[in-house]
Scaffold this motif. Structure first.
Motif, PDB file in Angstrom:
ATOM      1  N   LEU A  27     -19.161 -36.115  33.354  1.00 39.75           N
ATOM      2  CA  LEU A  27     -18.694 -37.420  32.876  1.00 39.75           C
ATOM      3  C   LEU A  27     -17.788 -37.166  31.677  1.00 39.75           C
ATOM      4  N   LEU A  28     -16.540 -37.593  31.800  1.00 39.73           N
ATOM      5  CA  LEU A  28     -15.552 -37.373  30.751  1.00 39.73           C
ATOM      6  C   LEU A  28     -15.102 -38.726  30.208  1.00 39.73           C
ATOM      7  N   THR A  29     -15.590 -39.098  29.030  1.00 43.61           N
ATOM      8  CA  THR A  29     -15.150 -40.376  28.447  1.00 43.61           C
ATOM      9  C   THR A  29     -13.807 -40.148  27.745  1.00 43.61           C
ATOM     10  N   LYS A  65     -24.820 -41.187  36.180  1.00 45.02           N
ATOM     11  CA  LYS A  65     -25.809 -40.817  37.215  1.00 45.02           C
ATOM     12  C   LYS A  65     -25.385 -39.548  37.958  1.00 45.02           C
ATOM     13  N   GLY A  66     -26.265 -38.587  37.994  1.00 41.60           N
ATOM     14  CA  GLY A  66     -26.012 -37.369  38.776  1.00 41.60           C
ATOM     15  C   GLY A  66     -25.076 -36.370  38.109  1.00 41.60           C
ATOM     16  N   CYS A  67     -24.684 -36.630  36.857  1.00 42.37           N
ATOM     17  CA  CYS A  67     -23.767 -35.691  36.194  1.00 42.37           C
ATOM     18  C   CYS A  67     -24.534 -34.488  35.626  1.00 42.37           C
ATOM     19  N   ASP A  68     -23.865 -33.331  35.647  1.00 41.59           N
ATOM     20  CA  ASP A  68     -24.471 -32.116  35.078  1.00 41.59           C
ATOM     21  C   ASP A  68     -24.190 -32.011  33.584  1.00 41.59           C
ATOM     22  N   ARG A  69     -23.058 -32.581  33.166  1.00 40.06           N
ATOM     23  CA  ARG A  69     -22.661 -32.510  31.755  1.00 40.06           C
ATOM     24  C   ARG A  69     -21.951 -33.801  31.365  1.00 40.06           C
ATOM     25  N   VAL A  70     -21.971 -34.053  30.048  1.00 44.90           N
ATOM     26  CA  VAL A  70     -21.178 -35.148  29.495  1.00 44.90           C
ATOM     27  C   VAL A  70     -20.193 -34.550  28.495  1.00 44.90           C
ATOM     28  N   CYS A  71     -18.934 -34.962  28.603  1.00 46.95           N
ATOM     29  CA  CYS A  71     -17.946 -34.589  27.593  1.00 46.95           C
ATOM     30  C   CYS A  71     -17.422 -35.900  27.011  1.00 46.95           C
ATOM     31  N   HIS A  72     -17.797 -36.179  25.781  1.00 49.82           N
ATOM     32  CA  HIS A  72     -17.522 -37.494  25.196  1.00 49.82           C
ATOM     33  C   HIS A  72     -16.334 -37.423  24.229  1.00 49.82           C
ATOM     34  N   TYR A 120     -18.971 -33.133  22.501  1.00 46.52           N
ATOM     35  CA  TYR A 120     -18.301 -34.336  21.991  1.00 46.52           C
ATOM     36  C   TYR A 120     -17.240 -33.970  20.954  1.00 46.52           C
ATOM     37  N   ALA A 121     -16.294 -34.900  20.790  1.00 43.52           N
ATOM     38  CA  ALA A 121     -15.195 -34.683  19.847  1.00 43.52           C
ATOM     39  C   ALA A 121     -15.618 -35.078  18.448  1.00 43.52           C
ATOM     40  N   PRO A 130     -29.133 -30.544  24.541  1.00 42.37           N
ATOM     41  CA  PRO A 130     -28.107 -29.614  24.059  1.00 42.37           C
ATOM     42  C   PRO A 130     -26.831 -30.370  23.661  1.00 42.37           C
ATOM     43  N   VAL A 131     -26.358 -30.135  22.448  1.00 41.11           N
ATOM     44  CA  VAL A 131     -25.192 -30.867  21.931  1.00 41.11           C
ATOM     45  C   VAL A 131     -24.224 -29.915  21.231  1.00 41.11           C
ATOM     46  N   THR A 132     -22.950 -30.054  21.548  1.00 43.62           N
ATOM     47  CA  THR A 132     -21.930 -29.258  20.857  1.00 43.62           C
ATOM     48  C   THR A 132     -20.840 -30.184  20.337  1.00 43.62           C
ATOM     49  N   GLY A 133     -20.617 -30.147  19.027  1.00 46.76           N
ATOM     50  CA  GLY A 133     -19.553 -30.945  18.402  1.00 46.76           C
ATOM     51  C   GLY A 133     -18.335 -30.079  18.143  1.00 46.76           C
TER      52      GLY A 133
END
Ligand code: NAD
Length: 315
Positions: free
Chosen positions: A4-6, A73-80, A122-123, A171-174
């Motif tokens: 998921l890429l916001t 739903k069903g995403c392996d990763r989120v990139c916000h 996330y950014a 797990p979170v990476t800024g």
């Protein structure tokens, strides 16, 4: 991976989507095509992505929790990456910044926790360093001295992500981006404004009397850092993503003039509230842990922007 890429219709999101799709990832873009700057440019970016294998664009607001929930739903990763990204616009629209950059960030983070997503990148921004004067700026330096509401928002995001990692193990990476530029760039940023002014014979407005210095980072380099962060999926990290070299603003202007093939008329103005004099990223940590290796200097990157600008606007 399904990601998921916001902010996928935004400048950095668009390039990130292209890179992820090129290597075979599935990308669910989520963007509300906010009118902060010309939504036609966002539509044009989206048009480049839509129809590509593995891509879907969801036109929704991150403040709409149901929409965020369905998209994830069903995403392996989120990139916000979705946010209000300009420092100056916040002076007249502080409420929107609190809504989108704080509440919106929370919606995405909390939904990632609820759906037990395997990791969220996330950014953040170099703006978290605010008025720090010790250079280069390293991740271990103090970040309690923001000079703008935007910088405060990004620091708040880092703290929220930290709390969620501590509480729930998410797990979170800024990623603290340093002045990103390149083709399809933002109309509110210096490179766009300078190019636009030169090619339309208007006066360039140069803040800080031209004495500011920036670590300018080409968008392809930023995207390589984003993709590496998604892949490494560290338990909890914050990284500087910059070029690792600082340019004088007037050298940047000269590079734009060279690429445009003409000199611009200039008006020198004082620093604006929220501006910082210098940014210089210490990228040793990103080099070591992400294999981050920014390659593009302004003498190559600026002409690539100007070439895109001329083609896009038919000039
Ligand atoms: N460009 C830079 O130099 C830079 C530097 C530091 C940090 N950042 C951060 O990187 C991220 C991407 O920045 P960018 O330069 O691509 O900006 P951008 O404005 O081009 O992209 C942001 C995208 O988010 C979308 N968006 C805004 N509000 C939304 C909402 N409520 N719901 C859904 N979508 C929404 C916008 O429509 C836009 O397409 C941002 O978080 C920004 O703060 C950028």
């Amino acid at each position: 991976m399904k990601i998921l890429l916001t902010g996928a219709a935004g400048f950095i999101g668009f390039h990130t989507a292209q890179q992820l799709l090129a290597r075979g990832d599935e990308v669910i873009g989520l963007d509300n095509f906010s009118p902060y700057y010309d939504p036609k440019l966002k539509e044009a970016r989206a048009a480049q992505l839509e129809g590509k294998n593995g891509f879907q664009m969801i036109r929704a607001d991150i403040l709409d929790r149901d929409a965020v929930s369905k998209a994830m739903k069903g995403c392996d990763r989120v990139c916000h990456l979705a946010a209000l990204a300009g420092v100056r616009y916040a002076f007249d629209h502080p409420d929107e910044y609190i809504d989108i950059n704080i509440r919106g960030f929370f919606n995405v983070l909390d939904e990632a926790r609820k759906q037990e997503i395997a990791g969220m990148t996330y950014a953040s921004s170099s703006s978290v360093y605010g008025g720090n004067t010790k250079m280069p700026l390293a991740e271990t330096d103090r970040t309690d001295n923001q000079l703008s509401l935007y910088g405060m928002n990004k620091k708040d995001n880092e703290l929220m992500a930290h709390a969620y990692h501590s509480l729930y193990g998410l797990p979170v990476t800024g990623l603290r981006f340093f002045t990103v530029y390149g083709p399809w760039g933002r109309p509110d940023m210096a490179l766009f404004l300078f190019t636009d002014a030169i090619l339309h014979n208007r006066t360039l407005q140069i803040y800080g009397q031209g004495k500011m210095q920036r670590d300018f980072t080409f968008v392809d380099d930023i995207v390589s850092g984003i993709v590496a962060s998604i892949d490494k999926n560290f338990p909890e990290e914050v990284f500087n993503l910059g070029c690792g070299r600082t340019e004088e603003l007037m050298d940047y202007v000269a590079a734009v003039e060279k690429a445009c093939g003409r000199e611009g008329k200039k008006e020198f103005l004082p620093m604006q509230p929220g501006d910082v004099v210098r940014t210089e990223a210490d990228i040793a940590k990103a080099k070591k842990m992400l294999g981050f290796d920014p390659k593009t200097q302004i003498k190559e990157g600026v002409p690539r922007f100007v070439e895109w600008y001329r083609k896009y606007y038919g000039l």
